[in-house]
Write a protein that holds these residues in place. Structure first.
Motif, PDB file in Angstrom:
ATOM      1  N   ASP A 482       0.792  -1.116  -0.030  1.00  0.00           N
ATOM      2  CA  ASP A 482      -0.041  -0.028   0.036  1.00  0.00           C
ATOM      3  C   ASP A 482       1.001   1.145   0.056  1.00  0.00           C
ATOM      4  OD1 ASP A 482       0.384  -1.114   2.469  1.00  0.00           O
ATOM      5  OD2 ASP A 482      -0.722   0.198   3.481  1.00  0.00           O
ATOM      6  N   GLU A 483       2.198   1.310   0.268  1.00  0.00           N
ATOM      7  CA  GLU A 483       3.036   2.423   0.087  1.00  0.00           C
ATOM      8  C   GLU A 483       3.146   2.694  -1.420  1.00  0.00           C
ATOM      9  OE1 GLU A 483       7.867   3.370   0.693  1.00  0.00           O
ATOM     10  OE2 GLU A 483       7.091   1.476   1.442  1.00  0.00           O
ATOM     11  N   PHE A 484       2.864   1.833  -2.465  1.00  0.00           N
ATOM     12  CA  PHE A 484       3.207   1.792  -3.607  1.00  0.00           C
ATOM     13  C   PHE A 484       1.923   2.013  -4.435  1.00  0.00           C
ATOM     14  CE2 PHE A 484       6.571  -0.663  -2.078  1.00  0.00           C
ATOM     15  CZ  PHE A 484       7.605   0.333  -2.011  1.00  0.00           C
ATOM     16  N   CYS A 485       1.153   1.511  -4.133  1.00  0.00           N
ATOM     17  CA  CYS A 485      -0.348   1.207  -5.278  1.00  0.00           C
ATOM     18  C   CYS A 485      -1.628   1.221  -4.328  1.00  0.00           C
ATOM     19  CB  CYS A 485      -0.141   0.105  -6.057  1.00  0.00           C
ATOM     20  SG  CYS A 485       0.354  -1.419  -5.468  1.00  0.00           S
ATOM     21  N   GLY A 486      -2.495   0.857  -4.972  1.00  0.00           N
ATOM     22  CA  GLY A 486      -3.901   0.610  -4.360  1.00  0.00           C
ATOM     23  C   GLY A 486      -4.785   1.781  -4.310  1.00  0.00           C
ATOM     24  N   SER A 487      -4.318   2.887  -4.306  1.00  0.00           N
ATOM     25  CA  SER A 487      -5.234   4.359  -4.374  1.00  0.00           C
ATOM     26  C   SER A 487      -4.503   5.222  -5.125  1.00  0.00           C
ATOM     27  CB  SER A 487      -5.210   4.938  -2.996  1.00  0.00           C
ATOM     28  OG  SER A 487      -3.909   5.097  -2.317  1.00  0.00           O
ATOM     29  N   ILE A 488      -4.879   6.333  -5.697  1.00  0.00           N
ATOM     30  CA  ILE A 488      -4.465   7.467  -6.336  1.00  0.00           C
ATOM     31  C   ILE A 488      -4.191   8.571  -5.561  1.00  0.00           C
ATOM     32  CG2 ILE A 488      -5.098   8.973  -8.399  1.00  0.00           C
ATOM     33  CD1 ILE A 488      -6.839   6.871  -9.657  1.00  0.00           C
ATOM     34  N   GLU A 489      -2.870   8.555  -5.265  1.00  0.00           N
ATOM     35  CA  GLU A 489      -2.428   9.504  -4.295  1.00  0.00           C
ATOM     36  C   GLU A 489      -1.013  10.117  -4.742  1.00  0.00           C
ATOM     37  OE1 GLU A 489      -3.130   8.738   0.183  1.00  0.00           O
ATOM     38  OE2 GLU A 489      -3.621   6.773  -0.520  1.00  0.00           O
ATOM     39  N   VAL A 490      -0.518  11.398  -4.402  1.00  0.00           N
ATOM     40  CA  VAL A 490       0.638  11.988  -4.606  1.00  0.00           C
ATOM     41  C   VAL A 490       1.666  11.065  -3.877  1.00  0.00           C
ATOM     42  CG1 VAL A 490       2.116  13.853  -4.318  1.00  0.00           C
ATOM     43  CG2 VAL A 490      -0.345  14.142  -4.948  1.00  0.00           C
ATOM     44  N   GLY A 491       2.762  10.721  -4.742  1.00  0.00           N
ATOM     45  CA  GLY A 491       3.927  10.023  -4.299  1.00  0.00           C
ATOM     46  C   GLY A 491       3.603   8.538  -4.582  1.00  0.00           C
ATOM     47  N   LYS A 492       2.549   7.965  -4.877  1.00  0.00           N
ATOM     48  CA  LYS A 492       2.566   6.296  -5.250  1.00  0.00           C
ATOM     49  C   LYS A 492       2.796   6.183  -6.892  1.00  0.00           C
ATOM     50  CE  LYS A 492      -0.605   4.735  -1.655  1.00  0.00           C
ATOM     51  NZ  LYS A 492      -1.932   3.850  -1.316  1.00  0.00           N
ATOM     52  N   ASP A 493       2.883   4.991  -7.109  1.00  0.00           N
ATOM     53  CA  ASP A 493       3.171   4.551  -8.238  1.00  0.00           C
ATOM     54  C   ASP A 493       2.074   4.867  -9.087  1.00  0.00           C
ATOM     55  OD1 ASP A 493       5.425   3.226  -7.704  1.00  0.00           O
ATOM     56  OD2 ASP A 493       4.604   1.225  -7.679  1.00  0.00           O
TER      57      ASP A 493
END
Length: 526
Positions: A482-493
């Motif tokens: 969840d640090e990388f993916c799963g939602s559309i948020e600044v900083g994520k893949d």
């Protein structure tokens, strides 16, 4: 799960959301993609999948898109005829309800493959159908005793039928020539392309080790990650060998730690344990006997007190524990084991499948914080369920069957996965079934009107928001991604899927009709 109208991407990451912020980072060389009214979601994450097995099955004798005995016969005969050089005919994906009595027989396979051994795994991975040549190659006779944790099925005269259940399958798997490394590599890359085409950008591989008749793919994942060929983010669940002691944790820890903080797309932070089997062959562990089979209660593959010791040791070593538990007794034994863990360091312990659960254990799951890792596509009244499972469950068990709604209402975290190749890895099919409790229109294993219109315990359906959450950020959290993916948020893949319709506003009855238009993995269209 933030909602926005614009997303800015640079170097594979999301750097801004919303029209104002996005406009402020736009430059003369910015590529602008107008979705034209389509809907973009975070890419799907599969919380429980077997991609190497799925990829191999696609190039072997693949029965997974068929659901008819005549079609099986044609596919097996054609495959054998077009692969005369293969020393064994291998494949799988068959469903038991097409056979009289729910299980295939070696004599059927002898007639289709008379010249060499053949071994075809069941669609659920808990049994293998073999011919007489395969039985002979494995040294299995009518007198061979059942191995611990398995059954050699026999007819009324005590003759081995060619159906090997659970650990009995290993008797054959152990003598099958190993798959060449190049074939395994090609299978995993093919599986990745297939999963990307369905909008899946990350997954949790539920069996990394010598398991389920497959080679250990740990080194392969490392190689693909280091070369950049592993575009998906993957968490590997290291396989727990029940015949080994706690000292295997030392080697598991070395494998996990070798991947820490290296920036690769592959990690190994979890351990997978199988606690029981499946209901269809009476190996799922139940709190009461199977209906009209008073002496059958299923199997606990690890003695409950030993399971508690194993889980406690893994928790102390910093692993997330991923427990396979289908029957309600196996779920209870799993919860008993998790009740001994401190869970102080944000563990992502989870119980997979949970076909059956008692109301009191729903509350226990909430209280322990254990994630329910569910396979939504199974929760419908298709012929397999109606003919090969429901007849063996009493009324109370049937009323707590795939109790997704009760789990969600209680506040149990949900993560969704497909268990592919057990069932289709299409997330939209899974979402459709989780919401409607009926089968998708395109599913080849549920083409009858009953499967597609009569819900299985309609009150156990969940809403579309909860289903999408479980197949994105919920699954990402279970896989520790969840640090990388799963939602559309600044900083994520910038790992995103574009759909041709908005599932939040679509008619729920037609969720499975929605199609994937484009998929991006870290900003690259795949």
């Amino acid at each position: 799960m933030p909602v926005t109208d614009s997303v800015a991407i640079a170097d594979g990451r999301i750097i801004a959301l919303g029209e104002d912020d996005v406009s402020s980072v736009r430059g003369e060389h910015t590529e602008v993609l107008d979705l034209g009214g389509a809907t973009m979601l975070p890419g799907f994450v599969d919380a429980h999948i077997h991609p190497v097995m799925g990829g191999l099955r696609r190039v072997q004798c693949d029965l997974s898109e068929l659901h008819d005995l005549c079609a099986y016969r044609d596919r097996i005969s054609d495959y054998a005829a077009t692969h005369p050089e293969a020393p064994w005919v291998l494949g799988g994906g068959w469903y038991g309800d097409v056979f009289d009595g729910g299980f295939p027989d070696r004599r059927e396979l002898d007639s289709l493959v008379p010249d060499r051994p053949a071994a075809l795994g069941s669609h659920d991975g808990h049994g293998v159908w073999v011919n007489s040549a395969a039985l002979a190659a494995a040294g299995i006779t009518d007198e061979t005793p059942d191995p611990p944790g398995g059954h050699i099925l026999r007819d009324a005269e005590g003759v081995a039928t060619g159906m090997l259940v659970e650990s009995a399958a290993d008797l054959v798997y152990d003598v099958i020539p190993p798959v060449e490394p190049g074939e395994v590599r090609a299978a995993l890359l093919d599986a990745q392309s297939y999963l990307h085409s369905l909008g899946v950008v990350a997954w949790q591989d539920a069996a990394v080790g010598e398991a389920l008749g497959l080679p250990d793919c740990y080194d392969l994942y490392c190689e693909l990650a280091e070369s950049g060929a592993l575009t998906a983010r993957v968490t590997g669940d290291l396989w727990w060998y029940p015949d080994r002691d706690l000292d295997q944790i030392e080697s598991m820890t070395k494998r996990r730690d070798a991947l820490s903080d290296n920036g690769l797309t592959f990690s190994a932070t979890a351990v997978k344990i199988i606690q029981d089997g499946v209901c269809e062959n009476f190996t799922a562990a139940l709190t009461r006997s199977y209906h009209q089979h008073p002496h059958e209660h299923g199997m606990s593959f690890i003695e409950p007190q030993q399971l508690r010791r194993v889980v406690a040791a893994l928790d102390t070593a910093g692993f997330d524990v991923h427990l396979h538990a289908v029957g309600d007794r196996a779920v209870r034994e799993s919860l008993d084991a998790f009740s001994d863990t401190a869970n102080a360091d944000d563990r992502r312990h989870q119980i997979a499948h949970i076909d059956l659960i008692t109301p009191e254990d729903v509350a226990r799951m909430r209280d322990t914080g254990v994630i329910a890792n569910i396979q939504p596509l199974w929760a419908r009244e298709d012929p397999v369920l109606v003919e090969t499972k429901l007849p063996f469950l009493d009324e109370d068990h049937q009323n707590w069957h795939f109790a997704f709604g009760s789990l969600a209402e209680a506040g149990v975290p949900l993560a969704m996965g497909s268990d592919w190749p057990v069932s289709s890895p299409d997330p939209l099919w899974g979402v459709h079934t989780a919401v409607n409790r009926t089968a998708p229109a395109g599913d080849p294993h549920a083409q009858d009107e009953h499967s597609q219109t009569v819900p299985l315990l309609a009150e156990q359906g969940i809403d579309i928001d909860a289903a999408l959450h479980a197949y994105t950020i919920g699954a990402a959290r279970a896989a520790r991604l969840d640090e990388f993916c799963g939602s559309i948020e600044v900083g994520k893949d910038a790992s995103l899927v574009v759909l041709d319709a908005d599932p939040m506003t679509a008619d729920p009855r037609h969720l499975s009709d929605i199609r994937v238009r484009e998929v991006f993995v870290r900003g690259v269209r795949v």
